[in-house]
Design a protein around this motif. Structure first.
Motif, PDB file in Angstrom:
ATOM      1  N   ASN A 107     -28.957 -27.070   3.735  1.00  0.00           N
ATOM      2  CA  ASN A 107     -27.986 -27.919   4.436  1.00  0.00           C
ATOM      3  C   ASN A 107     -28.582 -28.478   5.726  1.00  0.00           C
ATOM      4  N   ILE A 108     -29.285 -27.610   6.458  1.00  0.00           N
ATOM      5  CA  ILE A 108     -29.895 -28.045   7.723  1.00  0.00           C
ATOM      6  C   ILE A 108     -31.081 -28.977   7.453  1.00  0.00           C
ATOM      7  N   ALA A 127     -36.684 -22.915  11.945  1.00  0.00           N
ATOM      8  CA  ALA A 127     -36.910 -21.566  12.481  1.00  0.00           C
ATOM      9  C   ALA A 127     -36.487 -21.492  13.952  1.00  0.00           C
ATOM     10  N   LYS A 128     -36.857 -22.511  14.720  1.00  0.00           N
ATOM     11  CA  LYS A 128     -36.528 -22.533  16.154  1.00  0.00           C
ATOM     12  C   LYS A 128     -35.013 -22.658  16.370  1.00  0.00           C
ATOM     13  N   THR A 129     -34.388 -23.556  15.624  1.00  0.00           N
ATOM     14  CA  THR A 129     -32.942 -23.796  15.786  1.00  0.00           C
ATOM     15  C   THR A 129     -32.131 -22.599  15.307  1.00  0.00           C
ATOM     16  N   ALA A 130     -32.563 -21.978  14.209  1.00  0.00           N
ATOM     17  CA  ALA A 130     -31.864 -20.809  13.668  1.00  0.00           C
ATOM     18  C   ALA A 130     -31.875 -19.656  14.676  1.00  0.00           C
ATOM     19  N   LYS A 131     -33.008 -19.508  15.363  1.00  0.00           N
ATOM     20  CA  LYS A 131     -33.119 -18.454  16.374  1.00  0.00           C
ATOM     21  C   LYS A 131     -32.157 -18.741  17.534  1.00  0.00           C
ATOM     22  N   LEU A 132     -32.105 -19.992  17.934  1.00  0.00           N
ATOM     23  CA  LEU A 132     -31.255 -20.413  19.043  1.00  0.00           C
ATOM     24  C   LEU A 132     -29.776 -20.164  18.751  1.00  0.00           C
ATOM     25  N   LEU A 133     -29.372 -20.381  17.484  1.00  0.00           N
ATOM     26  CA  LEU A 133     -27.962 -20.243  17.102  1.00  0.00           C
ATOM     27  C   LEU A 133     -27.657 -18.913  16.398  1.00  0.00           C
ATOM     28  N   ILE A 135     -28.672 -17.576  13.495  1.00  0.00           N
ATOM     29  CA  ILE A 135     -28.303 -17.673  12.068  1.00  0.00           C
ATOM     30  C   ILE A 135     -29.499 -17.393  11.151  1.00  0.00           C
ATOM     31  N   GLU A 136     -30.510 -16.734  11.703  1.00  0.00           N
ATOM     32  CA  GLU A 136     -31.718 -16.457  10.901  1.00  0.00           C
ATOM     33  C   GLU A 136     -31.401 -15.654   9.642  1.00  0.00           C
ATOM     34  N   ASP A 137     -30.417 -14.750   9.746  1.00  0.00           N
ATOM     35  CA  ASP A 137     -30.115 -13.864   8.612  1.00  0.00           C
ATOM     36  C   ASP A 137     -29.264 -14.531   7.524  1.00  0.00           C
ATOM     37  N   VAL A 138     -28.793 -15.756   7.752  1.00  0.00           N
ATOM     38  CA  VAL A 138     -27.972 -16.415   6.715  1.00  0.00           C
ATOM     39  C   VAL A 138     -28.636 -17.665   6.134  1.00  0.00           C
ATOM     40  N   LEU A 139     -29.863 -17.939   6.527  1.00  0.00           N
ATOM     41  CA  LEU A 139     -30.526 -19.178   6.095  1.00  0.00           C
ATOM     42  C   LEU A 139     -30.578 -19.334   4.578  1.00  0.00           C
ATOM     43  N   HIS A 140     -30.687 -18.214   3.871  1.00  0.00           N
ATOM     44  CA  HIS A 140     -30.818 -18.320   2.407  1.00  0.00           C
ATOM     45  C   HIS A 140     -29.521 -17.953   1.676  1.00  0.00           C
ATOM     46  N   LYS A 141     -28.431 -17.971   2.419  1.00  0.00           N
ATOM     47  CA  LYS A 141     -27.116 -17.746   1.807  1.00  0.00           C
ATOM     48  C   LYS A 141     -26.419 -19.085   1.572  1.00  0.00           C
ATOM     49  N   TYR A 142     -25.507 -19.076   0.598  1.00  0.00           N
ATOM     50  CA  TYR A 142     -24.677 -20.253   0.339  1.00  0.00           C
ATOM     51  C   TYR A 142     -23.415 -20.170   1.207  1.00  0.00           C
ATOM     52  N   PRO A 143     -22.757 -21.294   1.465  1.00  0.00           N
ATOM     53  CA  PRO A 143     -21.583 -21.275   2.343  1.00  0.00           C
ATOM     54  C   PRO A 143     -20.542 -20.214   1.991  1.00  0.00           C
ATOM     55  N   TYR A 144     -20.279 -20.001   0.675  1.00  0.00           N
ATOM     56  CA  TYR A 144     -19.249 -19.016   0.288  1.00  0.00           C
ATOM     57  C   TYR A 144     -19.652 -17.583   0.626  1.00  0.00           C
ATOM     58  N   GLU A 145     -20.932 -17.385   0.921  1.00  0.00           N
ATOM     59  CA  GLU A 145     -21.413 -16.031   1.273  1.00  0.00           C
ATOM     60  C   GLU A 145     -21.389 -15.790   2.786  1.00  0.00           C
ATOM     61  N   MET A 146     -20.951 -16.776   3.548  1.00  0.00           N
ATOM     62  CA  MET A 146     -20.961 -16.674   5.014  1.00  0.00           C
ATOM     63  C   MET A 146     -19.546 -16.604   5.580  1.00  0.00           C
ATOM     64  N   SER A 147     -19.441 -16.072   6.785  1.00  0.00           N
ATOM     65  CA  SER A 147     -18.158 -16.085   7.504  1.00  0.00           C
ATOM     66  C   SER A 147     -17.938 -17.494   8.063  1.00  0.00           C
ATOM     67  N   GLY A 149     -17.495 -18.328  11.160  1.00  0.00           N
ATOM     68  CA  GLY A 149     -18.331 -18.502  12.349  1.00  0.00           C
ATOM     69  C   GLY A 149     -19.770 -18.843  11.994  1.00  0.00           C
ATOM     70  N   GLN A 150     -20.291 -18.170  10.954  1.00  0.00           N
ATOM     71  CA  GLN A 150     -21.668 -18.448  10.514  1.00  0.00           C
ATOM     72  C   GLN A 150     -21.777 -19.874   9.965  1.00  0.00           C
ATOM     73  N   GLN A 151     -20.773 -20.274   9.181  1.00  0.00           N
ATOM     74  CA  GLN A 151     -20.782 -21.632   8.631  1.00  0.00           C
ATOM     75  C   GLN A 151     -20.765 -22.680   9.751  1.00  0.00           C
ATOM     76  N   GLN A 152     -19.954 -22.426  10.787  1.00  0.00           N
ATOM     77  CA  GLN A 152     -19.856 -23.406  11.867  1.00  0.00           C
ATOM     78  C   GLN A 152     -21.157 -23.468  12.657  1.00  0.00           C
ATOM     79  N   ARG A 153     -21.847 -22.333  12.800  1.00  0.00           N
ATOM     80  CA  ARG A 153     -23.137 -22.350  13.509  1.00  0.00           C
ATOM     81  C   ARG A 153     -24.215 -23.047  12.673  1.00  0.00           C
ATOM     82  N   VAL A 154     -24.128 -22.922  11.347  1.00  0.00           N
ATOM     83  CA  VAL A 154     -25.042 -23.674  10.463  1.00  0.00           C
ATOM     84  C   VAL A 154     -24.753 -25.173  10.619  1.00  0.00           C
ATOM     85  N   ALA A 155     -23.461 -25.528  10.660  1.00  0.00           N
ATOM     86  CA  ALA A 155     -23.078 -26.931  10.854  1.00  0.00           C
ATOM     87  C   ALA A 155     -23.586 -27.443  12.208  1.00  0.00           C
ATOM     88  N   ALA A 156     -23.529 -26.587  13.229  1.00  0.00           N
ATOM     89  CA  ALA A 156     -24.040 -26.963  14.551  1.00  0.00           C
ATOM     90  C   ALA A 156     -25.554 -27.168  14.505  1.00  0.00           C
TER      91      ALA A 156
END
Length: 238
Positions: A107-108, A127-133, A135-147, A149-156
């Motif tokens: 998505n990103i 990698a840099k943006t994921a660390k900042l927000l 979300i490193e631990d959800v990078l390989h998850k699909y939206p339905y597997e995230m909370s 808050g995690q989805q909104q940080r991926v969107a950010a």
């Protein structure tokens, strides 16, 4: 003196036809400087969402000018407008608007792929943006597997990865619980501080607004008050 990334010049937005005309925006002017975090507040029907829609090119103004990073967007049409939106604006919506069939990483990455950024650079940037927000631990998850808050940080992350001139956030915490909302807003503040990201956020929530450095209050389609945080702590400003 800091450069104004956004200039709103005497914009008006009317709806309706002969006899019944609603002034959603009634002669608004203001500027947002590079690196500012500005909130827009107002009651339902005050015109704040219409204002954001005009700035984000979703809606058009009836009169006036909107200048973003030197371009008058009220004069852009067709592919020029699409290119501008893709290259200069980042969007964070109340609904996360992630593609269900793609992982967080994909998505990103999509935002960068559209701009034809090389694969190796995409990996580094994510990698840099994921660390900042955080979300490193959800990078390989699909939206339905995230909370939420995690989805909104991926969107950010998707919104900021292209380093847009202006990030537009429309009630970004509206679908989040208070803990997730606090986390997202803290990270948006850090983006603003560390990366000098320029953020314009519409919110009805005083807690969310307290993270901003300046707040514009809108009533009946006009700006009627402005508050500056200056050197106050967030809690004191709230």
């Amino acid at each position: 003196m800091e450069k104004a990334i956004l200039k709103i010049e005497n914009i008006q937005r009317y709806y309706g036809n002969k006899g019944v005309v609603t002034k959603a925006i009634d002669d608004i002017s203001f500027e947002v400087k590079v690196g500012e975090f500005v909130g827009i507040m107002g009651a339902s029907g005050s015109g704040k969402t219409t204002l954001l829609n005009c700035i984000s090119t979703i809606d058009t103004v009836t009169a006036g000018h909107i200048i973003i990073d030197g371009d008058d967007i009220t004069t852009l049409r067709g592919s020029k407008l699409s290119d501008f939106r893709r290259e200069k604006l980042g969007f964070i919506f109340q609904q996360f608007n992630l593609l269900d069939t793609l992982t967080a990483y994909e998505n990103i990455a999509l935002a960068l792929s559209i701009l034809k950024v090389p694969v190796r650079k995409i990996e580094t940037k994510i990698a840099k943006t994921a660390k900042l927000l955080n979300i490193e631990d959800v990078l390989h998850k699909y939206p339905y597997e995230m909370s939420g808050g995690q989805q909104q940080r991926v969107a950010a992350a998707r919104a900021i990865i292209t380093k847009p001139a202006l990030i537009l956030a429309d009630e970004p915490t509206g679908a989040l619980d208070s803990k997730s909302a606090c986390m997202l807003l803290t990270q948006l503040s850090q983006l603003n501080e560390i990366e000098q990201a320029t953020i314009l956020m519409v919110t009805h929530d005083p807690v969310s607004a307290s993270y901003c450095k300046r707040i514009l209050f809108i009533k009946d389609g006009r700006i009627f008050q402005e508050m500056l945080r200056e050197n106050e702590t967030r809690k004191a400003f709230y």
